[in-house]
Write a protein that holds these residues in place. Structure first.
Motif, PDB file in Angstrom:
ATOM      1  N   LYS A   9     -48.850  -5.234  32.365  1.00  0.00           N
ATOM      2  CA  LYS A   9     -48.368  -4.220  33.319  1.00  0.00           C
ATOM      3  C   LYS A   9     -48.255  -3.057  32.879  1.00  0.00           C
ATOM      4  N   ASN A  10     -48.502  -2.066  34.020  1.00  0.00           N
ATOM      5  CA  ASN A  10     -48.115  -0.785  33.855  1.00  0.00           C
ATOM      6  C   ASN A  10     -47.387  -0.206  35.246  1.00  0.00           C
ATOM      7  N   PRO A  11     -46.147  -0.264  35.158  1.00  0.00           N
ATOM      8  CA  PRO A  11     -45.427   0.050  36.250  1.00  0.00           C
ATOM      9  C   PRO A  11     -45.284   1.487  36.448  1.00  0.00           C
ATOM     10  N   ASN A  12     -45.268   2.123  35.239  1.00  0.00           N
ATOM     11  CA  ASN A  12     -45.430   3.726  35.339  1.00  0.00           C
ATOM     12  C   ASN A  12     -46.627   4.109  36.106  1.00  0.00           C
ATOM     13  N   ARG A  37     -50.814  -2.808  43.163  1.00  0.00           N
ATOM     14  CA  ARG A  37     -50.447  -4.192  42.934  1.00  0.00           C
ATOM     15  C   ARG A  37     -50.592  -4.933  41.543  1.00  0.00           C
ATOM     16  N   ARG A  45     -48.230  -3.411  38.906  1.00  0.00           N
ATOM     17  CA  ARG A  45     -46.768  -3.990  39.043  1.00  0.00           C
ATOM     18  C   ARG A  45     -46.943  -5.404  38.864  1.00  0.00           C
ATOM     19  N   GLU A  46     -47.841  -6.114  39.013  1.00  0.00           N
ATOM     20  CA  GLU A  46     -47.594  -7.768  38.970  1.00  0.00           C
ATOM     21  C   GLU A  46     -48.573  -8.083  37.553  1.00  0.00           C
ATOM     22  N   ALA A 103     -48.309   2.434  38.108  1.00  0.00           N
ATOM     23  CA  ALA A 103     -48.035   2.161  39.738  1.00  0.00           C
ATOM     24  C   ALA A 103     -47.328   3.157  40.487  1.00  0.00           C
ATOM     25  N   ASP A 104     -46.206   3.712  39.907  1.00  0.00           N
ATOM     26  CA  ASP A 104     -45.473   4.672  40.575  1.00  0.00           C
ATOM     27  C   ASP A 104     -46.498   5.910  40.593  1.00  0.00           C
TER      28      ASP A 104
END
Length: 574
Positions: free
Chosen positions: A212-215, A165, A168-169, A217-218
């Motif tokens: 943020k670090n969406p990678n 979370r 992503r946020e 998170a995935d």
């Protein structure tokens, strides 16, 4: 020391209040703040938000192990300067059900296809600190699942959810982390994937800036959904394999798929009535036990904290222990160390004879303990309502690791392989820590634990390369010899000796006695006396490690928590 003498001591020193706080009503000389005290659970980590993640996990019914894993996952996002799933992990766990300590070595091995001949072909005398060559298999994710299988209660998906979370946020970057991040960016931006995934338009995020670090998170979501094998045998492993093939590297899918950490038996020594526990090699934990055994031969009830005798004896004990560390500590699957003998009292007595009260050792040879024939790390500790206590340390090693950041994964691989000796002679080829394919390098990261009368007392650690065993010894002495409380023991000014012979190929044997770094707070009279004994005393900013600790008070049924005042850490409970 009485409150009057403490106040006088600080007045004479003329040091800042942060280093000497005898004007506090509690009379605690060095504490920057009070200990945290809570009845049900406690967490102490190097980041306030990670501490809250750990507490939330336990409030939701998770064990101290669930909390430690959740906090560690969050720290990989929030403090990539010190750790992440591209690194290794070690842990010591007190299990209240069996009333025993358990140790886990989650360190990875060198690539099987990277041979000595390859280093020689490149004309290298040492393994470089960054890039593809120092990368070894990351053991953290495997360690999470092994520890969770034995001590976890919540599903792993629940433990990883807070980090996912926040990734992503976004979360605000803290001050010390921003400082080290900014130092790493110029060194590592040359490596594919780093600049794209760990900078904002080519620069490090600034203090208070949302990151943020969406990678990541995935990646964490894949691990949450697919378990341990999603990392070591799935798409993540295939991405890592392809990345290294394309970038002059050797870490392969096979290296990842065949990785396995191991449960190990913690090693202890008794120091004035308490048992101090460390993990055996390939880590450096037993160096702390060797130092304590040597120091136990001196009566510190008659030696004041910060006195010339205190610092001198500490430094000399460190030199002796580190000479053995350089010679014997390595992967036991390749070269078993004589651990029992190294941590024995009679061996310490032999080594103690080399210490002069008046003269600093300039050269130290390792002993003969025959049997009868700029590391960056995070440390965290958690404790739950059932009495489980976790001491966990995790690292990418130097800076932000190797700089190698596979595309779309959101993490950096460690550079722990730099710690190997790269042989250039027959003597070096015989060194226990000589490089070999499929071998675990010497490890600096070490968790610690103290028991008293067979019961858990203190779970603690001090991160920071070769400072770690030195820090462990100082915490034990501060608690046991100098009567400090848990917070004061960490805030008291620290000693760091540098210049000992190292268990790598990157330094020569100590011949000049090395140098002593003293943090603000030691009397000028002590510094002058140390110089008279032949010590080279210097000033340095920041190499004194980072500390977290939890202490169990069974009489009152509460936990005490403490955290590092030199970093962004936070201890909290409920």
């Amino acid at each position: 020391m009485s409150l009057f003498h403490r106040s006088l001591f600080c007045a004479v020193l003329l040091v800042p209040a942060i280093a000497c706080a005898a004007d506090r009503v509690t009379g605690q000389l060095f504490a920057t703040r009070s200990e945290v005290i809570a009845p049900h659970a406690m967490a102490a980590t190097s980041h306030p938000l990670a501490t809250q993640v750990a507490l939330d996990t336990m409030k939701q019914g998770g064990s101290a192990m669930d909390a430690a894993i959740a906090a560690n996952a969050a720290l990989g996002l929030m403090e990539p300067t010190g750790n992440g799933i591209g690194g290794d992990l070690f842990a010591i766990v007190w299990d209240p059900k069996t009333k025993k300590l358990y140790g886990y070595n989650g360190s990875g091995r060198s690539p099987k296809s990277l041979t000595l001949a390859e280093f020689q072909r490149r004309g290298l005398k040492d393994i470089p600190p960054t890039g593809p060559l120092p990368v070894s298999v990351p053991g953290t994710v495997d360690g999470w699942f092994a520890l969770h299988d034995r001590f976890g209660r919540l599903p792993m998906a629940d433990n990883l959810a807070p980090a996912i979370r926040y990734a992503r946020e976004g979360h605000p970057v803290h001050e010390v982390i921003a400082y080290y991040w900014d130092r790493s960016v110029p060194r590592l931006s040359q490596y594919p994937g780093f600049k794209e995934q760990f900078t904002i338009d080519g620069r490090a995020p600034r203090k208070g800036e949302m990151w943020k670090n969406p990678n990541l998170a995935d990646t964490l979501q894949k691990i949450a959904d697919g378990g341990r094998d999603a990392f070591y045998k799935g798409d993540i492993a295939r991405t890592i394999d392809a990345y290294f093939r394309a970038n002059d590297g050797f870490l392969s899918y096979e290296d990842l798929a065949t990785h396995q950490g191991e449960w190990v038996q913690p090693v202890s020594t008794n120091y004035r009535g308490v048992d101090v526990w460390e993990l055996p090699p390939n880590s450096q934990g037993i160096a702390a036990l060797q130092m304590l055994n040597i120091l136990e031969g001196y009566d510190f009830s008659k030696i004041a904290f910060g006195s010339p005798e205190h610092v001198h004896l500490f430094v000399e004990a460190k030199k002796l222990a580190f000479a053995d560390r350089a010679r014997f500590y390595a992967d036991p699957a390749f070269s078993p160390a004589p651990v029992d003998r190294l941590v024995s009292k009679d061996y310490a007595a032999q080594r103690r004879k080399l210490v002069s009260p008046d003269k600093a050792l300039r050269e130290v040879q390792p002993g003969t303990p025959k049997q009868l024939e700029e590391g960056d790390t995070i440390y965290l500790t958690t404790a739950d309502a059932d009495g489980m206590m976790v001491s966990l340390i995790q690292s990418n090693y130097r800076g932000m690791g190797s700089g190698m950041a596979p595309p779309g994964l959101g993490f950096i691989l460690q550079d722990r392989g730099e710690m190997f000796v790269l042989p250039a002679s027959d003597e070096q080829r015989a060194h226990p820590n000589a490089y070999a394919p499929g071998k675990r390098p010497f490890q600096t990261i070490i968790p610690a634990f103290i028991t008293k009368d067979g019961k858990p007392w203190v779970s603690f650690g001090v991160m920071g390369g070769a400072m770690q065993p030195q820090g462990h010894v100082q915490i034990v002495m501060n608690l046991v010899d100098f009567g400090m409380n848990l917070q004061e023991a960490g805030d008291a000014p620290r000693i760091q000796h540098e210049g000992s012979t190292e268990p790598t190929g990157q330094s020569t044997a100590m011949s000049d006695g090395g140098e002593v770094n003293l943090e603000t707070g030691f009397p000028y009279e002590t510094i002058r006396a140390l110089m008279r004994k032949g010590h080279r005393v210097i000033f340095a900013d920041g190499p004194y490690g980072g500390y977290q600790a939890i202490q169990r008070d069974p009489g009152n049924g509460v936990y005490f928590g403490a955290s590092e005042s030199r970093k962004d850490g936070h201890a909290a409970g409920y």
